[in-house]
Design a protein around this motif. Structure first.
Motif, PDB file in Angstrom:
ATOM      1  N   THR A  12       0.925  -1.272   0.028  1.00 55.33           N
ATOM      2  CA  THR A  12      -0.023  -0.097   0.015  1.00 55.33           C
ATOM      3  C   THR A  12       0.836   1.234   0.020  1.00 55.33           C
ATOM      4  O   THR A  12       1.812   1.410   0.866  1.00 55.33           O
ATOM      5  CB  THR A  12      -1.142  -0.093   1.058  1.00 55.33           C
ATOM      6  N   THR A  13       0.810   2.129  -0.906  1.00 55.85           N
ATOM      7  CA  THR A  13       1.446   3.325  -1.154  1.00 55.85           C
ATOM      8  C   THR A  13       0.483   4.336  -1.529  1.00 55.85           C
ATOM      9  O   THR A  13      -0.282   4.407  -2.439  1.00 55.85           O
ATOM     10  CB  THR A  13       2.617   3.282  -2.070  1.00 55.85           C
ATOM     11  N   ALA A  14      -0.172   5.098  -0.248  1.00 55.66           N
ATOM     12  CA  ALA A  14      -1.044   6.168  -0.435  1.00 55.66           C
ATOM     13  C   ALA A  14      -1.197   6.992   0.571  1.00 55.66           C
ATOM     14  O   ALA A  14      -0.533   6.651   1.708  1.00 55.66           O
ATOM     15  CB  ALA A  14      -2.280   5.370  -0.596  1.00 55.66           C
ATOM     16  N   ILE A  15      -1.348   8.149   0.530  1.00 51.91           N
ATOM     17  CA  ILE A  15      -1.672   9.168   1.571  1.00 51.91           C
ATOM     18  C   ILE A  15      -3.265   9.467   2.130  1.00 51.91           C
ATOM     19  O   ILE A  15      -4.146   9.565   1.132  1.00 51.91           O
ATOM     20  CB  ILE A  15      -1.132  10.666   1.039  1.00 51.91           C
ATOM     21  N   PHE A  16      -3.716   9.210   3.006  1.00 52.32           N
ATOM     22  CA  PHE A  16      -5.077   9.122   3.613  1.00 52.32           C
ATOM     23  C   PHE A  16      -4.995  10.322   4.680  1.00 52.32           C
ATOM     24  O   PHE A  16      -4.381  10.602   5.623  1.00 52.32           O
ATOM     25  CB  PHE A  16      -5.217   8.165   4.700  1.00 52.32           C
ATOM     26  N   GLN A  17      -5.902  11.280   3.971  1.00 52.94           N
ATOM     27  CA  GLN A  17      -6.032  12.572   4.961  1.00 52.94           C
ATOM     28  C   GLN A  17      -7.347  12.362   5.658  1.00 52.94           C
ATOM     29  O   GLN A  17      -8.211  11.829   5.446  1.00 52.94           O
ATOM     30  CB  GLN A  17      -6.242  13.684   3.730  1.00 52.94           C
ATOM     31  N   PHE A  18      -7.084  12.855   6.694  1.00 51.15           N
ATOM     32  CA  PHE A  18      -8.365  12.623   8.010  1.00 51.15           C
ATOM     33  C   PHE A  18      -8.570  14.100   8.346  1.00 51.15           C
ATOM     34  O   PHE A  18      -7.927  14.894   8.848  1.00 51.15           O
ATOM     35  CB  PHE A  18      -8.005  11.769   9.132  1.00 51.15           C
TER      36      PHE A  18
ATOM     37  N   PHE B 292       1.203   6.049   3.627  1.00 48.28           N
ATOM     38  CA  PHE B 292       1.612   4.631   3.686  1.00 48.28           C
ATOM     39  C   PHE B 292       2.812   4.360   2.535  1.00 48.28           C
ATOM     40  O   PHE B 292       2.394   4.965   1.529  1.00 48.28           O
ATOM     41  CB  PHE B 292       0.318   3.988   3.583  1.00 48.28           C
ATOM     42  N   ASN B 293       3.767   3.897   2.781  1.00 51.74           N
ATOM     43  CA  ASN B 293       4.555   3.758   1.666  1.00 51.74           C
ATOM     44  C   ASN B 293       5.186   2.216   1.794  1.00 51.74           C
ATOM     45  O   ASN B 293       6.198   1.965   2.524  1.00 51.74           O
ATOM     46  CB  ASN B 293       5.682   4.618   1.845  1.00 51.74           C
ATOM     47  N   ASP B 294       4.415   1.467   1.175  1.00 47.42           N
ATOM     48  CA  ASP B 294       4.643  -0.231   1.208  1.00 47.42           C
ATOM     49  C   ASP B 294       5.230  -0.809   2.383  1.00 47.42           C
ATOM     50  O   ASP B 294       6.658  -1.184   2.470  1.00 47.42           O
ATOM     51  CB  ASP B 294       5.662  -0.297  -0.083  1.00 47.42           C
ATOM     52  N   GLY B 295       4.865  -0.732   3.368  1.00 51.03           N
ATOM     53  CA  GLY B 295       5.172  -1.361   4.685  1.00 51.03           C
ATOM     54  C   GLY B 295       5.579  -0.540   5.631  1.00 51.03           C
ATOM     55  O   GLY B 295       5.851  -0.888   6.898  1.00 51.03           O
TER      56      GLY B 295
ATOM     57  N   PRO C 217      -3.443  14.393  -1.199  1.00 45.06           N
ATOM     58  CA  PRO C 217      -3.934  13.117  -0.493  1.00 45.06           C
ATOM     59  C   PRO C 217      -4.664  12.233  -1.476  1.00 45.06           C
ATOM     60  O   PRO C 217      -5.387  12.692  -2.637  1.00 45.06           O
ATOM     61  CB  PRO C 217      -4.802  13.121   0.534  1.00 45.06           C
ATOM     62  N   ASN C 218      -4.358  10.714  -1.575  1.00 40.88           N
ATOM     63  CA  ASN C 218      -5.339   9.725  -2.510  1.00 40.88           C
ATOM     64  C   ASN C 218      -6.656   9.646  -1.928  1.00 40.88           C
ATOM     65  O   ASN C 218      -7.609   9.574  -2.946  1.00 40.88           O
ATOM     66  CB  ASN C 218      -4.632   8.506  -2.470  1.00 40.88           C
ATOM     67  N   ILE C 219      -7.009   9.949  -0.698  1.00 39.73           N
ATOM     68  CA  ILE C 219      -8.212   9.985  -0.158  1.00 39.73           C
ATOM     69  C   ILE C 219      -8.416  10.764   0.846  1.00 39.73           C
ATOM     70  O   ILE C 219      -7.487  10.794   1.672  1.00 39.73           O
ATOM     71  CB  ILE C 219      -8.514   8.245   0.296  1.00 39.73           C
ATOM     72  N   THR C 220      -9.503  11.571   1.284  1.00 37.35           N
ATOM     73  CA  THR C 220      -9.981  12.289   2.305  1.00 37.35           C
ATOM     74  C   THR C 220     -11.004  11.872   3.015  1.00 37.35           C
ATOM     75  O   THR C 220     -11.992  11.527   2.630  1.00 37.35           O
ATOM     76  CB  THR C 220     -10.214  13.879   1.903  1.00 37.35           C
ATOM     77  N   ILE C 221     -10.750  11.568   4.223  1.00 38.85           N
ATOM     78  CA  ILE C 221     -12.051  10.927   5.185  1.00 38.85           C
ATOM     79  C   ILE C 221     -12.257  12.183   6.233  1.00 38.85           C
ATOM     80  O   ILE C 221     -11.464  12.506   6.824  1.00 38.85           O
ATOM     81  CB  ILE C 221     -11.581   9.644   5.876  1.00 38.85           C
ATOM     82  N   SER C 222     -13.685  12.398   6.301  1.00 36.20           N
ATOM     83  CA  SER C 222     -14.019  13.507   7.152  1.00 36.20           C
ATOM     84  C   SER C 222     -15.107  12.784   8.161  1.00 36.20           C
ATOM     85  O   SER C 222     -15.810  12.253   7.482  1.00 36.20           O
ATOM     86  CB  SER C 222     -14.679  14.433   6.314  1.00 36.20           C
ATOM     87  N   MET C 223     -14.803  13.104   9.479  1.00 32.22           N
ATOM     88  CA  MET C 223     -15.716  12.502  10.444  1.00 32.22           C
ATOM     89  C   MET C 223     -15.473  13.281  11.695  1.00 32.22           C
ATOM     90  O   MET C 223     -14.576  14.065  11.827  1.00 32.22           O
ATOM     91  CB  MET C 223     -15.425  11.037  10.647  1.00 32.22           C
TER      92      MET C 223
END
Length: 104
Positions: A24-30, A42-45, A57-63
């Motif tokens: 998994t190589t991605a940026i999760f924004q919260f 996340f960078n491959d491990g 970010p690759n994904i933004t999660i709002s809560m």
């Protein structure tokens, strides 16, 4: 301690198992409302948690911060929270599905 710092301290041990993040190589924004924002790269491990907003970010999660804490503790099912509108997601939905296993 700010709400984001408190959440980040609970999150760090969950990210300590590199096998969950292999490949998994991605940026999760919260975005946690008034509590603030942070992102996980996340960078491959490996995972790095930083306060603030990521550039792209690759994904933004709002809560809410309370809902995020409940999700981390296992009291709130992420899928049910999404279906009931407690979580809003923008970006790669495939990454949202991976998040549950990454943080579980």
């Amino acid at each position: 301690m700010s709400a984001v710092n408190e959440i980040m301290s609970v999150l760090q041990p969950k990210l300590a198992d590199p096998s969950k993040m292999k490949g998994t190589t991605a940026i999760f924004q919260f975005e946690l409302g008034d509590a603030g924002a942070f992102y996980v790269n996340f960078n491959d491990g490996a995972a790095t948690v930083s306060e603030g907003k990521a550039d792209s970010p690759n994904i933004t999660i709002s809560m809410s911060a309370d809902d995020f804490k409940s999700m981390l503790s296992g009291a709130l099912n992420p899928m049910m929270a999404f279906m009931s509108g407690k979580i809003k997601i923008a970006g790669d939905m495939g990454l949202a599905m991976k998040l549950q296993s990454l943080l579980g």
